[in-house]
Design an enzyme around this catalytic site. Structure first.
Site, PDB file in Angstrom:
ATOM      1  CD  GLN A 158      -1.091  -0.788   3.653  1.00 51.03           C
ATOM      2  OE1 GLN A 158      -2.311  -0.764   3.574  1.00 51.03           O
ATOM      3  NE2 GLN A 158      -0.469  -1.310   4.700  1.00 51.03           N
ATOM      4  CD  GLN A 173      -4.495   2.621  18.224  1.00 54.45           C
ATOM      5  OE1 GLN A 173      -4.660   1.406  18.037  1.00 54.45           O
ATOM      6  NE2 GLN A 173      -3.684   3.365  17.487  1.00 54.45           N
ATOM      7  CG  ASP A 196      -5.833  -2.185  14.356  1.00 51.12           C
ATOM      8  OD1 ASP A 196      -6.658  -1.569  13.661  1.00 51.12           O
ATOM      9  OD2 ASP A 196      -4.810  -1.650  14.838  1.00 51.12           O
ATOM     10  CB  SER A 197      -8.338  -5.267   9.319  1.00 55.14           C
ATOM     11  OG  SER A 197      -9.714  -4.958   9.383  1.00 55.14           O
TER      12      SER A 197
END
Lengths: 313, 313
Positions: free
Chosen positions: B53, B84, B178-179
């Site tokens: 990316q 978070q 956590d995508s």
């Protein structure tokens, strides 16, 4: 060339059209510096300048029709339910059988639509300063302005501050202050004399709900509002918040206060409108509010809790 | 001239710099058509293209430093706490004494920072596919990447899907996914085979929390995720949401599921981290999470409740 940086430069109110960048509307304000939310514009439906503010209505490509006052998004068809339902039902579901309700501001009629879901209500006064907002809502947002159709509604066009001063003591069960931001015509609605008039206009144990900005952006304003309210309202004083995608930072808060008298526990609604389905036939189902989200709205992030609850002592 | 309409035109990934309009960053994506959130840029600190990316870090004028992957804001210093803390403590505070925790994605280290507040935890594995995200976080976001300093952390650079397949059955008490969004390298993390591997890697009564998009924008995706999870996870399956101003629509959701075994009641945390202050000395106070906001996160607006809870039957 100013516009090539993605937002319009600061412009004088008379040049409001400049805030519409060709193809997109970008919301910029000193109230939220350094960020801007933009919506793609299909068509500008209305532009006018009232005695108080610039008024724009446009058809957006993905949020339905949008009402903008002085460059700030007031409502979009897609997410107005969250604001209108929460600012109305948080106070009205916290007291038994509300009968007389006053709405200050709220010219679009959305709060009226929500108040009128309550069958106990006998009288709804609304005092909106800007007739153009009412006219524009009736023309472009019939599903919001539908609130004006209720025969219990009496419309007063004028200054909410002056209106409240003339209200006999103890008149209302609930006052809902649906104002724009404290920069502009709504400024006085965030100040102590106004809160005093509200307290006087409420019956003992009556409730007020006022638009009270974002915990992410305006903790200093909120701190002041909370401090003022704790001085003036001798019952409960609580802060709640809700998600509204097209408001800056994606949330908006509310101050909920009650006057001395029968105790009000805002966090635990006792008048569950979602248990009574008669209003659904005329107004459609509630899209956002329910009793669980009512209580949840009072649970604040730690950073806000520390500031707001420290004001309690 | 394309840029004069306030957002960058769609550009090929290699031209990521084009998405930075001079002076402002505008977040546009087919995932949220017709709207864009923009932040004023003080300085671009990093631009790179990894195997997976585009990676950009910039100093914003009012949100601190900002991490952008493939044109989408992943975190800002000002509001990263909400994401978070919620994605971590919603699962970990719902079970007693979590010991072994796996983080999939989360290369910035923020979830690690939050997991490491839990003194019961003995082992934290993290599997992040893109080393550039880790390096950039360590360089520009030391207060986020501080999670890597914990000696309980083992970093695995690689594909989370493959990693999970190799995990012995019943290894973890909790898995946190956590995508980024399901368009791009994270796509497989929203699909059924991945959820099956997660379920297998968890002990009986173990929990998973995955990033699960916005109720305002992606109800169709959420509907699918919920349906998949109800098939695969035989314990509890719940959806929660939280406010994050710099995410599209201002909110982000989480799927919380548990495997067959000791029952997990996600809505009522039994492991209240905010009651234990030892972690505060090293990590600072929790800025967002507390036990009340934990329970409140599961209270959904009526329009979402109707869709998500109908899937229960």
């Amino acid at each position: 060339m100013e516009k090539s940086n993605g937002v319009a430069a600061e412009v004088a109110p008379a040049e409001c059209i400049s805030t519409i960048i060709p193809g997109w509307f970008s919301e910029i304000s000193p109230m939220w510096p350094g960020e801007a939310h933009s919506l793609k514009v299909e068509k500008i439906l209305f532009q006018g300048k009232s005695d108080y503010q610039n008024v724009i209505v446009f058809q957006s490509s993905t949020y339905g029709k949008v009402l903008v006052l002085d460059g700030v998004i007031q409502l979009t068809e897609r997410d107005e339910c969250a604001y209108q339902e929460m600012i109305t039902h948080l106070p009205l579901c916290s007291i038994p059988n509300p009968k007389k309700v006053l709405v200050i501001g709220g010219g679009d009629g959305g709060v009226l639509r929500e108040v009128s879901r309550h069958s106990s209500v006998e009288k709804i006064d609304i005092c909106e300063i800007d007739k153009m907002v009412i006219d524009v809502s009736k023309q472009f947002f019939p599903e919001v302005a539908v609130g004006y159709d209720d025969p219990r509604v009496t419309l007063h066009i004028g200054d909410g501050v002056a209106f409240l001063k003339a209200v006999p003591e103890g008149t209302y069960d609930a006052v809902i202050v649906d104002s724009s931001d404290p920069i502009g015509p709504a400024q006085e609605l965030f100040e102590k004399p106004f809160f005093r008039s509200v307290a006087k206009a409420l019956r003992p144990g009556g409730v007020v709900c006022t638009q009270a900005e974002s915990v992410w952006l305006h903790m200093h304003i909120i701190e002041d509002i909370v401090a003022n309210c704790r001085q003036i309202f001798k019952g409960s004083v609580n802060y709640a918040w809700t998600s509204v995608p097209t408001y800056p930072s994606g949330v908006i808060g509310f101050m909920l206060c009650s006057t001395e008298g029968p105790a009000v526990d805002f966090k635990h609604p006792i008048n569950p409108i979602d248990a009574d389905y008669s209003h659904v036939n005329t107004k459609g189902p509630l899209r956002f509010y329910n009793s669980e989200i009512h209580s949840a709205a009072f649970c604040l992030p730690s950073f806000a809790k520390r500031v707001i609850e420290s004001k309690a002592y």
